[in-house]
Write a protein that holds these residues in place. Structure first.
Motif, mmCIF file in Angstrom:
data_model
loop_
_atom_site.group_PDB
_atom_site.id
_atom_site.type_symbol
_atom_site.label_atom_id
_atom_site.label_comp_id
_atom_site.label_asym_id
_atom_site.label_seq_id
_atom_site.Cartn_x
_atom_site.Cartn_y
_atom_site.Cartn_z
ATOM 1 N N UNK A 1 61.792 40.307 34.004
ATOM 2 C CA UNK A 1 60.573 39.614 34.419
ATOM 3 C C UNK A 1 59.703 40.517 35.299
ATOM 4 N N UNK A 2 60.327 41.225 36.212
ATOM 5 C CA UNK A 2 59.570 42.124 37.077
ATOM 6 C C UNK A 2 59.020 43.313 36.295
ATOM 7 N N UNK A 3 59.762 43.799 35.329
ATOM 8 C CA UNK A 3 59.234 44.890 34.488
ATOM 9 C C UNK A 3 58.040 44.413 33.662
ATOM 10 N N UNK A 4 58.129 43.191 33.160
ATOM 11 C CA UNK A 4 57.004 42.617 32.445
ATOM 12 C C UNK A 4 55.805 42.479 33.384
ATOM 13 N N UNK A 5 56.060 41.972 34.580
ATOM 14 C CA UNK A 5 54.993 41.838 35.563
ATOM 15 C C UNK A 5 54.375 43.170 35.935
ATOM 16 N N UNK A 6 55.203 44.190 36.040
ATOM 17 C CA UNK A 6 54.690 45.530 36.350
ATOM 18 C C UNK A 6 53.724 46.003 35.264
ATOM 19 N N UNK A 7 54.115 45.817 34.003
ATOM 20 C CA UNK A 7 53.240 46.225 32.898
ATOM 21 C C UNK A 7 51.951 45.414 32.897
ATOM 22 N N UNK A 8 52.072 44.107 33.120
ATOM 23 C CA UNK A 8 50.881 43.262 33.186
ATOM 24 C C UNK A 8 49.959 43.722 34.306
ATOM 25 N N UNK A 9 50.532 43.920 35.495
ATOM 26 C CA UNK A 9 49.719 44.274 36.654
ATOM 27 C C UNK A 9 48.974 45.579 36.414
ATOM 28 N N UNK A 10 49.656 46.558 35.867
ATOM 29 C CA UNK A 10 49.003 47.837 35.604
ATOM 30 C C UNK A 10 47.852 47.669 34.610
ATOM 31 N N UNK A 11 48.070 46.858 33.576
ATOM 32 C CA UNK A 11 47.029 46.650 32.573
ATOM 33 C C UNK A 11 45.835 45.907 33.156
ATOM 34 N N UNK A 12 46.087 44.901 33.965
ATOM 35 C CA UNK A 12 44.999 44.131 34.564
ATOM 36 C C UNK A 12 44.195 45.001 35.525
ATOM 37 N N UNK A 13 44.882 45.812 36.314
ATOM 38 C CA UNK A 13 44.199 46.719 37.241
ATOM 39 C C UNK A 13 43.331 47.700 36.471
ATOM 40 N N UNK A 14 43.856 48.215 35.367
ATOM 41 C CA UNK A 14 43.081 49.152 34.559
ATOM 42 C C UNK A 14 41.838 48.474 33.981
ATOM 43 N N UNK A 15 41.984 47.233 33.530
ATOM 44 C CA UNK A 15 40.839 46.514 32.970
ATOM 45 C C UNK A 15 39.793 46.221 34.034
ATOM 46 N N UNK A 16 40.267 45.847 35.233
ATOM 47 C CA UNK A 16 39.337 45.485 36.300
ATOM 48 C C UNK A 16 38.630 46.691 36.897
ATOM 49 N N UNK A 17 39.280 47.860 36.843
ATOM 50 C CA UNK A 17 38.721 49.026 37.511
ATOM 51 C C UNK A 17 38.860 48.899 39.022
ATOM 52 N N UNK A 18 38.287 49.811 39.754
ATOM 53 C CA UNK A 18 38.278 49.850 41.228
ATOM 54 C C UNK A 18 39.662 49.693 41.837
ATOM 55 N N UNK A 19 40.705 50.070 41.076
ATOM 56 C CA UNK A 19 42.064 49.964 41.588
ATOM 57 C C UNK A 19 42.565 48.546 41.735
ATOM 58 N N UNK A 20 41.823 47.590 41.194
ATOM 59 C CA UNK A 20 42.237 46.191 41.278
ATOM 60 C C UNK A 20 41.899 45.513 42.580
ATOM 61 N N UNK A 21 41.136 46.176 43.450
ATOM 62 C CA UNK A 21 40.867 45.628 44.779
ATOM 63 C C UNK A 21 40.101 44.318 44.730
ATOM 64 N N UNK A 22 39.293 44.134 43.710
ATOM 65 C CA UNK A 22 38.446 42.944 43.650
ATOM 66 C C UNK A 22 39.046 41.814 42.822
ATOM 67 N N UNK A 23 40.274 42.001 42.327
ATOM 68 C CA UNK A 23 40.855 40.972 41.461
ATOM 69 C C UNK A 23 40.990 39.623 42.173
ATOM 70 N N UNK A 24 41.513 39.550 43.401
ATOM 71 C CA UNK A 24 41.587 38.239 44.059
ATOM 72 C C UNK A 24 40.224 37.561 44.166
ATOM 73 N N UNK A 25 39.179 38.331 44.454
ATOM 74 C CA UNK A 25 37.846 37.741 44.545
ATOM 75 C C UNK A 25 37.393 37.208 43.185
ATOM 76 N N UNK A 26 37.737 37.917 42.128
ATOM 77 C CA UNK A 26 37.391 37.446 40.784
ATOM 78 C C UNK A 26 38.063 36.118 40.473
ATOM 79 N N UNK A 27 39.256 35.912 41.035
ATOM 80 C CA UNK A 27 39.990 34.679 40.781
ATOM 81 C C UNK A 27 39.569 33.553 41.722
#
Length: 230
Positions: free
Chosen positions: A164-190
């Motif tokens: 589960x954590x390995x799956x989450x790691x892959x998801x997190x990396x992909x989401x950060x890549x899609x969001x750009x800016x290192x993922x810093x703004x993801x919480x604000x987007x949500x």
């Protein structure tokens, strides 16, 4: 799962569901305030805070009456003495395989902690253990519940939690890549100041836990239905 990478649009969609829940973050914000954002389970007060928070998240762990044994308190204290200094603290996307293995072993031990005795002996169990680890490491641990674990992994042991954590790691990396800016703004987007690990868990809760109850459509061609629901 053939393509376990939820796009930002799906995360936002799930976040809208959570954002609609009344006082969705109230118990979490209370925990952060009372522990100064750093739970230390060597402190009795922090163990009590954790127990209260777990019960606010539906874990239904019995509170001992005055003069009764306190197996949750004793068990969690002993577990913390073993694991407190070794739990990984990296963000989910940055976890190493060794850190995931450590977290999985800590999870298994925590799930086995006895929380009630007498006629009905009960352990903390897989769901509460995952939630407790999230409380301890909110940027690191993507929790689960029975529906999520069954749908994605078919088990709730330490190997499944590591997966589960390995799956989450892959998801997190992909989401950060899609969001750009290192993922810093993801919480604000949500729309809420929560960690990416929690955002991913909320997505899974909406897709699987609520979906299994018929509260979230799963027959209209959503992302997870198209070959990705496990």
């Amino acid at each position: 799962m053939s393509d376990p990478l939820p796009p930002l649009a799906e995360l936002r969609r799930a976040a809208e569901v959570f954002n609609g829940f009344a006082n969705v973050d109230a118990s979490w914000l209370r925990l952060l305030k009372e522990t100064h954002s750093a739970i230390d389970l060597s402190q009795p007060a922090h163990r009590t805070i954790l127990l209260r928070w777990l019960n606010s998240w539906g874990c239904r762990i019995r509170y001992p009456r005055d003069g009764e044994p306190a197996p949750f308190d004793d068990g969690v204290r002993a577990w913390w003495e073993t694991w407190g200094t070794t739990l990984p603290s990296a963000d989910l996307a940055g976890l190493t395989d060794a850190e995931i293995d450590t977290a999985a072993k800590a999870y298994a031990d925590l799930a086995g902690v006895v929380v009630s005795t007498g006629r009905t002996r009960r352990t903390l169990g897989p769901t509460a253990a995952a939630k407790a680890l999230y409380a301890l490491r909110p940027n690191t641990i993507m929790p689960w519940d029975a529906a999520i674990a069954a749908a994605l992994h078919g088990a709730r042991d330490d190997a499944a939690f590591g997966a589960h954590l390995r799956l989450g790691r892959a998801w997190a990396a992909a989401v950060i890549a899609e969001a750009g800016d290192g993922g810093a703004e993801i919480p604000a987007l949500m729309g809420r100041p929560v960690s990416l690990a929690k955002i991913l868990d909320e997505y899974l809760y909406v897709a699987f836990t609520m979906g299994a109850k018929g509260d979230w459509g799963t027959d209209s061609g959503e992302w997870w239905k198209n070959g990705n629901r496990g």
